[in-house]
Motif scaffolding. Structure first.
Motif, mmCIF file in Angstrom:
data_model
loop_
_atom_site.group_PDB
_atom_site.id
_atom_site.type_symbol
_atom_site.label_atom_id
_atom_site.label_comp_id
_atom_site.label_asym_id
_atom_site.label_seq_id
_atom_site.Cartn_x
_atom_site.Cartn_y
_atom_site.Cartn_z
ATOM 1 N N ILE A 47 0.842 -1.200 0.000
ATOM 2 C CA ILE A 47 0.000 0.000 0.000
ATOM 3 C C ILE A 47 0.877 1.250 0.000
ATOM 4 C CG2 ILE A 47 -1.664 1.319 1.362
ATOM 5 C CD1 ILE A 47 -2.851 -1.410 2.240
ATOM 6 N N GLY A 48 1.944 1.250 0.793
ATOM 7 C CA GLY A 48 2.851 2.387 0.837
ATOM 8 C C GLY A 48 3.491 2.685 -0.509
ATOM 9 N N THR A 49 3.786 1.642 -1.266
ATOM 10 C CA THR A 49 4.354 1.827 -2.601
ATOM 11 C C THR A 49 3.394 2.623 -3.481
ATOM 12 O OG1 THR A 49 5.545 -0.259 -2.393
ATOM 13 C CG2 THR A 49 5.286 0.617 -4.607
ATOM 14 N N TYR A 50 2.122 2.266 -3.434
ATOM 15 C CA TYR A 50 1.145 2.979 -4.261
ATOM 16 C C TYR A 50 0.871 4.393 -3.753
ATOM 17 C CZ TYR A 50 0.432 -1.088 -7.094
ATOM 18 O OH TYR A 50 0.639 -2.119 -7.960
ATOM 19 N N VAL A 51 0.981 4.606 -2.450
ATOM 20 C CA VAL A 51 0.848 5.966 -1.912
ATOM 21 C C VAL A 51 1.938 6.857 -2.495
ATOM 22 C CG1 VAL A 51 1.109 7.360 0.189
ATOM 23 C CG2 VAL A 51 -0.312 5.305 0.227
ATOM 24 N N ILE A 52 3.165 6.357 -2.538
ATOM 25 C CA ILE A 52 4.281 7.150 -3.054
ATOM 26 C C ILE A 52 4.159 7.350 -4.561
ATOM 27 C CG2 ILE A 52 6.781 7.208 -3.349
ATOM 28 C CD1 ILE A 52 6.867 5.760 -0.579
#
Length: 98
Positions: A47-52
């Motif tokens: 999820i953090g990857t897609y946030v960035i």
């Protein structure tokens, strides 16, 4: 293609990545108790990857001039290192509950 066309693609990327974040987060919250431990370790990093990705695409599209990689590249590097750690942890386990 013109710079304005690329900005449209960047806004589309930001919107799609944001939608992925919402759907992954909602799915993880709804199924958290049923998820194996390995998936619980991996999910926040994905999820953090897609946030960035959403943040980076939006930042570039909103800028009037060239945006230096700066913070988003550093954040993505941290998230990818965390994801690699979560994927490598228990790699040889026989099932996903270890």
């Amino acid at each position: 293609m013109t710079a304005e066309t690329w900005d449209w693609f960047r806004w589309i990327n930001a919107g799609l990545a944001g939608l992925v974040v919402v759907l992954l987060s909602a799915g993880a919250v709804a199924r958290w108790r049923a998820m194996p431990r390995r998936f619980k370790r991996i999910t926040p990093w994905v999820i953090g990857t897609y946030v960035i990705i959403a943040y980076g695409s939006g930042e570039i599209a909103a800028s009037d001039d060239t945006v230096a990689p700066g913070l988003r590249v550093f954040l993505l590097m941290l998230v990818l290192v965390g994801l690699i750690g979560a994927l490598a942890w228990g790699f040889a386990a026989r099932d996903y509950d270890e």
